[in-house]
Design an enzyme around this catalytic site. Sequence first.
Site, PDB file in Angstrom:
ATOM      1  N   CYS A 387      40.665  36.542  48.090  1.00  0.00           N
ATOM      2  CA  CYS A 387      41.255  36.377  46.766  1.00  0.00           C
ATOM      3  C   CYS A 387      42.618  35.671  46.861  1.00  0.00           C
ATOM      4  CB  CYS A 387      41.330  37.728  46.060  1.00  0.00           C
ATOM      5  SG  CYS A 387      41.420  37.536  44.272  1.00  0.00           S
ATOM      6  N   HIS A 517      36.114  39.829  46.348  1.00  0.00           N
ATOM      7  CA  HIS A 517      36.490  40.905  47.281  1.00  0.00           C
ATOM      8  C   HIS A 517      35.231  41.433  47.946  1.00  0.00           C
ATOM      9  CE1 HIS A 517      40.724  41.206  46.209  1.00  0.00           C
ATOM     10  NE2 HIS A 517      40.339  40.894  44.994  1.00  0.00           N
ATOM     11  N   GLU A 519      34.833  43.007  50.508  1.00  0.00           N
ATOM     12  CA  GLU A 519      34.992  44.319  51.162  1.00  0.00           C
ATOM     13  C   GLU A 519      34.399  45.466  50.354  1.00  0.00           C
ATOM     14  OE1 GLU A 519      37.311  42.157  50.568  1.00  0.00           O
ATOM     15  OE2 GLU A 519      38.938  42.946  49.334  1.00  0.00           O
TER      16      GLU A 519
HETATM   17  N1  GLN Z   1      47.144  37.436  42.110  1.00  0.00           N
HETATM   18  C1  GLN Z   1      45.966  36.658  42.205  1.00  0.00           C
HETATM   19  C2  GLN Z   1      45.252  36.499  40.876  1.00  0.00           C
HETATM   20  O1  GLN Z   1      45.478  37.257  39.976  1.00  0.00           O
HETATM   21  C3  GLN Z   1      45.014  37.239  43.243  1.00  0.00           C
HETATM   22  C4  GLN Z   1      44.479  38.576  42.890  1.00  0.00           C
HETATM   23  C5  GLN Z   1      43.872  39.299  44.052  1.00  0.00           C
HETATM   24  O2  GLN Z   1      44.140  38.987  45.200  1.00  0.00           O
HETATM   25  N2  GLN Z   1      43.062  40.281  43.767  1.00  0.00           N
HETATM   26  O3  GLN Z   1      44.465  35.625  40.722  1.00  0.00           O
END
Ligand code: GLN
Length: 546
Positions: A387, A517, A519
């Site tokens: 992400c 994500h 994970e």
């Molecule tokens: N801050 C980033 C966004 O909002 C990444 C979010 C994250 O890593 N879950 O897009």
Amino acid sequence: MGKVKYIVVTGGVLSGLGKGTITSAIGQLLKAQGHNVTAIKIDPYINVDAGTMRPTEHGEVFVTYDGGETDQDLGNYERFLDIELSKRHSITTGQVYATVIEKERNLEYGGKCVEVIPHIPQEVQRRIALAAKQSKADFCLIEIGGTVGDYQSVLFLEAVREMKREKNSMIFVHVAYLPIPKNLGEMKTKPAQHSVRELNSIGIQPDFVVARAEKPIDKVRKEKLALFCGVKERDIIAAPDTNTIYAVPLILEKQEFGKKILEKFDMKYHKGKLTNWKKFVEKIQNLKQEVKIGIVGKYFDIGDYTLEDSYVSVIESIKHASWHHAVKPVIQWLDSKDFEKSKENLKKLEQYRGIIVPGGFGGSGVEGKILAIQYCREHKIPYLGLCYGMQMAVIEFARNVCKLEGAHTTEVNPHTKHPVIDILPEQKKNIAGKHYGATMRLGNCIAKLKKGTKIWEYYGKQEKVVERHRHRYEVNPRYIEKLEQAGLVFSGQSPDRRLMEFIELPNHPYFAGTQAHPEFRSRPLKPHPLYLGLIRAAVERSQKPI
Ligand code: GLN
């Protein structure tokens, strides 16, 4: 399917006892008996969900397939039971009150005086029944967060107490801590006794007491605890510390906990079915070769929770994939600020076989993360960006390969000349209106993978994959062509091709990033393909002299 049976798990003496692990392990014992098992976590805080809490305060925000931002214990349930839970499986005080107040405003109480008792426990019960029904469960575990005696959990305890009216419908498992004070060198049962008494005063008598301690509880203390708690001696279950949480189901099974639980419900038990799990635990406890993985982030201000809690799903995914490749992971935290202080510190990265930059928010430590990613790219260290970690990899590539000076995400620099990462158009209104709760791009989203890419291969050549998301920003479509021309490969996109879901670099042992994500979908016996790819490359790197 008969009526759902409930198993309520409470905690006594201390928090942080591993109640979530015990709950998951009980579920696993019942699942091994062929029952359909689900689990609910109740959290007594007023936040409607965990999404508005800092992970360093409360632990990881676990994202469910339907976009719930929930407590990390749901991750434990999913991993142990190999199931997918919905947001209904996480209940908080905030949700309960919000619904009751909304109903009152809609005149749904028909002119009655709406009161804490009975209306709050009734709403808790409605939510529990709904979650159990949705999962078509034979058994529904209900873990009540916090410690018995806490003011804020009383209404939840009242709710479950009221539910135990019918015979064979519910049992209570109380997990209590038994300290062994150093100066005495002896296990003490008194605090556990008091915590059971506290439960009794609310009208709940536990059926089992799980004795969490450094060591297994001995016969003498078992007798004592049984006498004072009104529980049979055989129903006191030892839960000593272990080197891996995955051994807990086996420790409980040895004491016939599954059988004893089924007996309480007048149900039959069939012997042994944890064979695969036993083999798995034996394997992971005997691994010799190590693989060192570094996680780069902003680490300070940790408060009561540890880093382990903030990144639990990432850590577990690294473990699952490492065990699959028959290596023992050694996970270390690297403070990205260190790299900002001096580029010399980047050399520390050499000792790692793989590097991860996990999800994150805000500007702190971002420059250090970007420097670390650049080092991994240039020095061919296996890299996985999750992400924010993918967004940072795109920024790094834009700055250093495409020479777009000052390229950034508008999350950190709203005035950057090159906003290679920008806010999703539909998110602008949310931010402007301060609508932060549950408004990110959340939960399952489909991505189409580009045939022939490495990521497509890691995923077993699937063309369509589904992963869970939690973000507001994305790769800015205006820069895609430029980035591609310079060699960055966008290996997966949303079906409408608007959002970039995966990146990779050719000519690198492993350099992958995902907007998702992964994970949250890794399981002990089914590691996630992206983590498997990272660890495979990491193991290969270990074999090379450096
Ligand atoms: N801050 C980033 C966004 O909002 C990444 C979010 C994250 O890593 N879950 O897009």
